[in-house]
Design a protein around this motif. Sequence first.
Motif, mmCIF file in Angstrom:
data_model
loop_
_atom_site.group_PDB
_atom_site.id
_atom_site.type_symbol
_atom_site.label_atom_id
_atom_site.label_comp_id
_atom_site.label_asym_id
_atom_site.label_seq_id
_atom_site.Cartn_x
_atom_site.Cartn_y
_atom_site.Cartn_z
ATOM 1 N N ALA A 1 0.837 -1.209 0.000
ATOM 2 C CA ALA A 1 0.000 0.000 0.000
ATOM 3 C C ALA A 1 0.869 1.255 0.000
ATOM 4 C CB ALA A 1 -0.922 -0.006 1.218
ATOM 5 N N ALA A 2 1.910 1.261 0.817
ATOM 6 C CA ALA A 2 2.784 2.427 0.881
ATOM 7 C C ALA A 2 3.462 2.691 -0.453
ATOM 8 C CB ALA A 2 3.827 2.228 1.976
ATOM 9 N N ALA A 3 3.906 1.613 -1.124
ATOM 10 C CA ALA A 3 4.557 1.767 -2.419
ATOM 11 C C ALA A 3 3.606 2.330 -3.468
ATOM 12 C CB ALA A 3 5.114 0.422 -2.886
ATOM 13 N N ALA A 4 2.305 2.092 -3.272
ATOM 14 C CA ALA A 4 1.297 2.589 -4.214
ATOM 15 C C ALA A 4 0.865 4.019 -3.897
ATOM 16 C CB ALA A 4 0.079 1.663 -4.194
ATOM 17 N N GLY A 5 1.408 4.589 -2.830
ATOM 18 C CA GLY A 5 1.067 5.962 -2.487
ATOM 19 C C GLY A 5 -0.089 6.112 -1.531
ATOM 20 N N LEU A 6 -0.518 5.013 -0.895
ATOM 21 C CA LEU A 6 -1.579 5.112 0.111
ATOM 22 C C LEU A 6 -0.945 5.558 1.428
ATOM 23 C CD1 LEU A 6 -2.856 3.234 -2.100
ATOM 24 C CD2 LEU A 6 -4.163 2.179 -0.241
ATOM 25 N N PRO A 7 -1.408 6.638 2.024
ATOM 26 C CA PRO A 7 -0.792 7.136 3.261
ATOM 27 C C PRO A 7 -0.944 6.156 4.413
ATOM 28 C CG PRO A 7 -2.193 8.813 2.245
ATOM 29 C CD PRO A 7 -2.492 7.526 1.543
ATOM 30 N N LEU A 8 0.095 6.099 5.251
ATOM 31 C CA LEU A 8 0.090 5.276 6.458
ATOM 32 C C LEU A 8 0.068 6.178 7.683
ATOM 33 C CD1 LEU A 8 2.885 2.654 5.586
ATOM 34 C CD2 LEU A 8 0.492 2.703 4.825
ATOM 35 N N ASP A 9 -0.409 5.620 8.807
ATOM 36 C CA ASP A 9 -0.347 6.388 10.053
ATOM 37 C C ASP A 9 0.955 6.066 10.776
ATOM 38 O OD1 ASP A 9 -0.700 3.901 11.262
ATOM 39 O OD2 ASP A 9 -2.416 4.521 12.472
ATOM 40 N N SER A 10 1.124 6.567 11.986
ATOM 41 C CA SER A 10 2.382 6.399 12.713
ATOM 42 C C SER A 10 2.666 4.949 13.085
ATOM 43 C CB SER A 10 2.371 7.264 13.979
ATOM 44 O OG SER A 10 1.283 6.906 14.825
ATOM 45 N N SER A 11 1.645 4.115 13.095
ATOM 46 C CA SER A 11 1.839 2.695 13.415
ATOM 47 C C SER A 11 2.137 1.859 12.179
ATOM 48 C CB SER A 11 0.595 2.136 14.119
ATOM 49 O OG SER A 11 -0.498 2.049 13.214
ATOM 50 N N GLY A 12 2.117 2.494 11.003
ATOM 51 C CA GLY A 12 2.380 1.767 9.773
ATOM 52 C C GLY A 12 1.155 1.162 9.126
ATOM 53 N N ARG A 13 -0.025 1.459 9.650
ATOM 54 C CA ARG A 13 -1.261 0.957 9.052
ATOM 55 C C ARG A 13 -1.799 1.978 8.050
ATOM 56 N NH1 ARG A 13 -4.585 -0.881 14.383
ATOM 57 N NH2 ARG A 13 -5.646 -2.364 13.014
ATOM 58 N N VAL A 14 -2.598 1.504 7.115
ATOM 59 C CA VAL A 14 -3.100 2.361 6.039
ATOM 60 C C VAL A 14 -4.194 3.277 6.580
ATOM 61 C CG1 VAL A 14 -4.098 2.413 3.728
ATOM 62 C CG2 VAL A 14 -2.621 0.508 4.395
ATOM 63 N N ARG A 15 -4.053 4.567 6.312
ATOM 64 C CA ARG A 15 -5.057 5.528 6.756
ATOM 65 C C ARG A 15 -6.361 5.325 5.993
ATOM 66 N NH1 ARG A 15 -3.272 9.604 9.958
ATOM 67 N NH2 ARG A 15 -1.016 9.996 10.024
ATOM 68 N N VAL A 16 -7.466 5.276 6.727
ATOM 69 C CA VAL A 16 -8.786 5.131 6.111
ATOM 70 C C VAL A 16 -9.737 6.145 6.725
ATOM 71 C CG1 VAL A 16 -8.515 2.669 5.581
ATOM 72 C CG2 VAL A 16 -9.445 3.350 7.815
ATOM 73 N N ASP A 17 -10.831 6.405 6.008
ATOM 74 C CA ASP A 17 -11.856 7.279 6.567
ATOM 75 C C ASP A 17 -12.859 6.448 7.366
ATOM 76 O OD1 ASP A 17 -13.567 6.045 4.732
ATOM 77 O OD2 ASP A 17 -13.613 7.752 3.348
#
Length: 370
Positions: A227-243
Amino acid sequence: MTTHSSGDRPRVLVLGAGYAGLTAALRLAPHARVGLIDPGHRFTERVRLHELAAGVRPDVSHPLSGFLHPEGIEHIAARATAIDPAGRVVATDDGRRLPYDRLVYALGSRTAPAGERAHTAHTAETAADLSKRLQDGPGSVAVVGGGLTGIEFAAELAEARPEWRVSLHSEGGVGSGFSPRARDHVLGVLRARGVRIEEGRRIEDPGSADADEVVWAASMVPNAELAAAAGLPLDSSGRVRVDGTLRSTVYPEVYVAGDAAAASSARAGALRMACATAMPMGSHTAASIISELRGRGPRTFDYGYLIQCVSLGRRDGLVQFVRPDDSPRDRFLTGRLAARVKEQVVRSTVGVLRTAARRPWAVPLVPGMS
């Protein structure tokens, strides 16, 4: 929903065939053409890996084919290597480029590395290897991590492998999320099984645990590199940010479910990594995509905790009743009754998946699902 794939139904790709991904795929099957991308051919009950390690069960997995009989699901036995969210394409290690209209990212988590000598430590993922090693006993085994996973490993190993001296090490208090009386029960059972408990010391490396074998259960990390390589932002714990609907904050065509999602709800707050949260998230992502297919918007994820369950071997356990935000109540169950409740909860996970395969419309009727 605007489609970019051929056929009369939209194309949904699901990455990962764990608790969240499989739940989402099965519920979506009547409504979309689902591609389930996972290199394996079996579904593993991660919540039983301590039983596999102790030799209590010879296998804790099930053939994926036993779940994937509904029309509309294609198991793509490959590993996703890249996501192009702008072009809505997933690349796999067998050279394919697969288009999607919606993507469900459900690649879960893994045990965090155990320092520089990580290769010397066993983890939940290597439970089968640990089981074989323990057959060569006796000796000493140190379990590092005082959370639910560490407690279950220590209790199960001590009960099933009495020839091994088991110790449990925790930087904080063992079972610190339980109520005081419930925690006392856990500590009492562990000590009765002969487990030596060491609290208040951080073990940075398996070599400092002073044991023949080390089980590393100190922390989990999300599988969010793709996900990170695809440009999806992560939070401080390394998980993908979601709404609030579990969609990526920058790519609304991408939903994230399970341990890789930095998810929260109004009642629970930030969600912890667990099967208890993964399956409801998988169900919710499917419900939101179905809602979009019907011309409505995605739903806000609503979740609250009910209990925490931990097995303490085959004859004892703890069922801690908790508030919606996962804080402990004063009520709890112990002993054989708690062990039976924990077993039923674990069995119900596979039961829900089998229900989703046969009657996906019934999944929202299961408590905790949406």
